[in-house]
Design a protein around this motif. Structure first.
Motif, mmCIF file in Angstrom:
data_model
loop_
_atom_site.group_PDB
_atom_site.id
_atom_site.type_symbol
_atom_site.label_atom_id
_atom_site.label_comp_id
_atom_site.label_asym_id
_atom_site.label_seq_id
_atom_site.Cartn_x
_atom_site.Cartn_y
_atom_site.Cartn_z
ATOM 1 N N SER A 72 0.850 -1.186 0.000
ATOM 2 C CA SER A 72 0.000 0.000 0.000
ATOM 3 C C SER A 72 0.885 1.236 0.000
ATOM 4 O O SER A 72 2.102 1.145 0.167
ATOM 5 C CB SER A 72 -0.893 0.004 1.236
ATOM 6 O OG SER A 72 -0.094 0.113 2.403
ATOM 7 N N VAL A 73 0.281 2.377 -0.186
ATOM 8 C CA VAL A 73 0.996 3.640 -0.052
ATOM 9 C C VAL A 73 0.244 4.475 0.976
ATOM 10 O O VAL A 73 -0.961 4.281 1.179
ATOM 11 C CB VAL A 73 1.100 4.395 -1.392
ATOM 12 C CG1 VAL A 73 1.956 3.632 -2.374
ATOM 13 C CG2 VAL A 73 -0.277 4.649 -1.979
ATOM 14 N N PRO A 74 0.943 5.381 1.660
ATOM 15 C CA PRO A 74 0.254 6.203 2.649
ATOM 16 C C PRO A 74 -0.970 6.901 2.066
ATOM 17 O O PRO A 74 -0.933 7.417 0.949
ATOM 18 C CB PRO A 74 1.329 7.213 3.064
ATOM 19 C CG PRO A 74 2.614 6.496 2.858
ATOM 20 C CD PRO A 74 2.387 5.649 1.631
ATOM 21 N N GLY A 75 -2.031 6.874 2.832
ATOM 22 C CA GLY A 75 -3.271 7.488 2.384
ATOM 23 C C GLY A 75 -4.367 6.466 2.168
ATOM 24 O O GLY A 75 -5.548 6.815 2.148
ATOM 25 N N GLU A 76 -3.986 5.196 2.010
ATOM 26 C CA GLU A 76 -4.978 4.153 1.801
ATOM 27 C C GLU A 76 -5.489 3.670 3.164
ATOM 28 O O GLU A 76 -4.715 3.162 3.976
ATOM 29 C CB GLU A 76 -4.378 2.995 1.001
ATOM 30 C CG GLU A 76 -4.017 3.398 -0.411
ATOM 31 C CD GLU A 76 -3.385 2.267 -1.207
ATOM 32 O OE1 GLU A 76 -3.940 1.903 -2.254
ATOM 33 O OE2 GLU A 76 -2.342 1.754 -0.791
ATOM 34 N N GLU B 60 -3.945 6.791 8.359
ATOM 35 C CA GLU B 60 -3.341 6.555 7.049
ATOM 36 C C GLU B 60 -2.705 7.818 6.469
ATOM 37 O O GLU B 60 -2.044 7.761 5.435
ATOM 38 C CB GLU B 60 -4.379 5.977 6.081
ATOM 39 C CG GLU B 60 -5.483 6.928 5.686
ATOM 40 C CD GLU B 60 -6.659 6.894 6.652
ATOM 41 O OE1 GLU B 60 -6.517 6.320 7.740
ATOM 42 O OE2 GLU B 60 -7.723 7.456 6.300
ATOM 43 N N HIS B 81 1.475 4.692 9.200
ATOM 44 C CA HIS B 81 2.556 4.275 8.316
ATOM 45 C C HIS B 81 3.891 4.548 8.993
ATOM 46 O O HIS B 81 4.074 5.593 9.623
ATOM 47 C CB HIS B 81 2.487 5.015 6.984
ATOM 48 C CG HIS B 81 1.545 4.371 6.020
ATOM 49 N ND1 HIS B 81 1.888 3.272 5.274
ATOM 50 C CD2 HIS B 81 0.269 4.655 5.726
ATOM 51 C CE1 HIS B 81 0.854 2.897 4.528
ATOM 52 N NE2 HIS B 81 -0.148 3.717 4.790
#
Lengths: 239, 298
Positions: A72-76, B60, B81
């Motif tokens: 995943s990438v940050p924001g998901e 997130e 994260h």
């Protein structure tokens, strides 16, 4: 320069596709030069993205058949994870369990070894049944190809093989491409690093020779052609 | 929609915003910290999760980046994260992430050895770059993970390490003073044993537009047991925060290093990669630099 740019672009794509680091090697002279070239080749496959998470923690490093885990990438939403430099379990939590270490190490090896790198692992010229194979990598390729041209003009069939992918080494493909030819490994460094590396990987046939010379003066086609001719003369195979 | 409806919606939105949607525990992961019992870093973890909940930051949208050391284990204990990087390189990692993803709340965290020794040069340039980052340094004046060696903030006569049986003999690194000299626009000092006070500092740091440095006194119970006395020694820094660099320098130099609170805060242009920091800012680059010089370095 173009020959240098292509592998660099490809390495970047591989890094994204395989979720790994890619290390590119470039001759210092190339690093100090500049040239505007064509666009980089298009990405061969999209980066794996994560599926929506369930109730448990996102398994960023899940053990998969192809060795590539969801990312995943940050924001998901719901897919946050910590990328840890320490060995970890499938969720990314640092782990000292032997089973986790082996599973993650196996996964990383699997994805690198089973990936289809296509035909770009090397640039090959000359006939498959050539008597001599000049094997090189990087910035020496130009001089090697020119030397092969001179030798061919003199009646010696030569194949040139310039490695683009040093690791993971495509050992079977390399040995197949060499065939029954004598091998001269040509490289610009003092310790014959490529020659020793290929030997360590058992990727050279018996009797392979080395032509290694440190910089700053570049290897010249005449030197390579002379060394190749001497090698073939010593075998009594020159034509 | 009528004007009345609009007002009612605004009130409803305000009411909704006042109810925390997430609690501090929601920002904690399931990973159990490996820190020693009594380690100050537990207090920092608690303060940080409370801060994130207080600011209602979606997990997130938060990224916590760290280096190497006991304190740098922090990201694994958070449900946001995280990136547990390499020794001393927390600020380059955070800088790159913020440049690529400016909409994220990026928090860098680490210890005194990581941040002031091997990462010391990065610290200087992160301060002067003034990117919108929060940097938390958990200072216990010792390399704890490697079993107790002197760090840049260790007292010169501390001689309990076999590597420095007579002490280092070197003057200590002064984090706040150096951050000020290097151009940081927000400098605060907190204490891990005061999670509520630290929460307020962290919230202010995250909300500060620019590089916010939070120096946290975080006792190492194992290798610096004498630091338990900090609980009685820390005190509020009543004169802060200064908004002028010269005043801040005096404040920091006069303090005994145990004064808590925001020491310095100043709004200066924030570095954003390839994007104008402030759309309303019509100054030229030279004019902006001159303004910074005039405000910050008189």
């Amino acid at each position: 320069m173009a020959a240098c740019g292509h592998p660099v672009a490809g390495a970047g794509q591989l890094a994204g596709q395989l979720q790994t680091a890619a290390i590119g090697l470039a001759d210092q002279a190339r690093g100090q030069a500049r040239r505007v070239g064509g666009p980089a080749p298009a990405a061969v496959a999209p980066v794996h993205h994560a599926a929506p998470a369930g109730d448990g923690p996102f398994r960023r490093y899940a053990v998969t058949a192809d060795g590539i885990s969801p990312m995943s990438v940050p924001g998901e939403t719901g897919l946050a994870y910590t990328a840890d430099g320490l060995e970890h379990d499938p969720a990314g939590a640092p782990s000292s369990r032997a089973a986790d270490h082996k599973a993650q190490l196996d996964k990383r090896r699997r994805k690198l070894l089973t990936h289809d790198y296509g035909p770009d692992w090397a640039q090959i010229t000359g006939a498959a049944d050539a008597k001599l194979c000049l094997l090189t990598f990087g910035a020496c390729r130009g001089a090697v190809v020119e030397a092969a041209g001179r030798l061919s003009a003199a009646g010696l069939a030569v194949r040139t093989l310039a490695l683009r992918l040093l690791a993971p080494l495509q050992q079977e493909a390399l040995l197949a491409a060499i065939g029954r030819a004598r091998v001269l490994v040509v490289e610009q460094n003092h310790g014959a690093q490529l020659y020793h590396y290929l030997h360590a990987e058992q990727a050279l046939p018996a009797g392979a020779h080395s032509l290694a010379k440190p910089g700053p003066l570049p290897l010249r086609p005449g030197e390579i052609a002379a060394a190749a001719a001497a090698l073939m003369d010593s075998d009594g195979d020159s034509q | 929609m009528t004007v009345g409806d609009d007002a009612a919606n605004r009130i409803a939105e305000r009411h909704k915003a006042s109810i925390p949607s997430l609690r501090a525990k929601d920002y904690k992961s399931d990973v159990k910290p490996v820190w020693c019992p009594g380690c100050g870093h537990f207090g920092v973890l608690a303060a940080l999760t409370k801060t994130l909940a207080y600011l209602e930051l979606p997990p997130e949208r938060v990224a916590v980046v760290s280096g190497i050391g006991c304190s740098s284990r922090l990201p694994a204990y958070l449900a946001v994260h995280g990136f547990h990087g390499v020794h001393g390189r927390v600020l380059p990692l955070a800088t790159g992430l913020k440049a690529a993803r400016p909409e994220l709340t990026v928090i860098a965290a680490g210890g005194d050895g990581d941040g002031f020794s091997i990462g010391g040069n990065h610290f200087l340039h992160a301060c002067r770059r003034n990117q919108d980052l929060t940097y938390i340094v958990m200072d216990n004046e010792v390399y704890g993970m490697t079993k107790g060696q002197a760090s840049p903030t260790t007292q010169p006569d501390w001689c309990r390490s076999k590597l420095t049986p007579h002490g280092t003999g070197m003057r200590r690194f002064q984090p706040a003073a150096i951050a000020l000299a290097a151009g940081a626009s927000f400098i605060a000092r907190g204490y891990a044993g005061d999670p509520n006070g630290l929460t307020r500092l962290l919230a202010a740091a995250i909300e500060h537009p620019g590089f916010a440095f939070v120096h946290v006194l975080s006792p190492c119970r194992t290798f610096r047991p004498e630091q338990q006395a900090w609980k009685q020694l820390v005190h509020g820094c009543e004169l802060g925060p200064a908004h002028d660099a010269a005043e801040a320098a005096e404040l920091i130099q006069r303090d005994d290093g145990l004064g808590l609170g925001v020491l310095f805060e100043q709004e200066i242009p924030v570095y954003t990669a390839g994007v104008t920091a402030d759309a309303a800012d019509t100054l030229t680059t030279n004019e902006r630099l001159a303004a910074i010089e005039a405000e910050h370095c008189r």
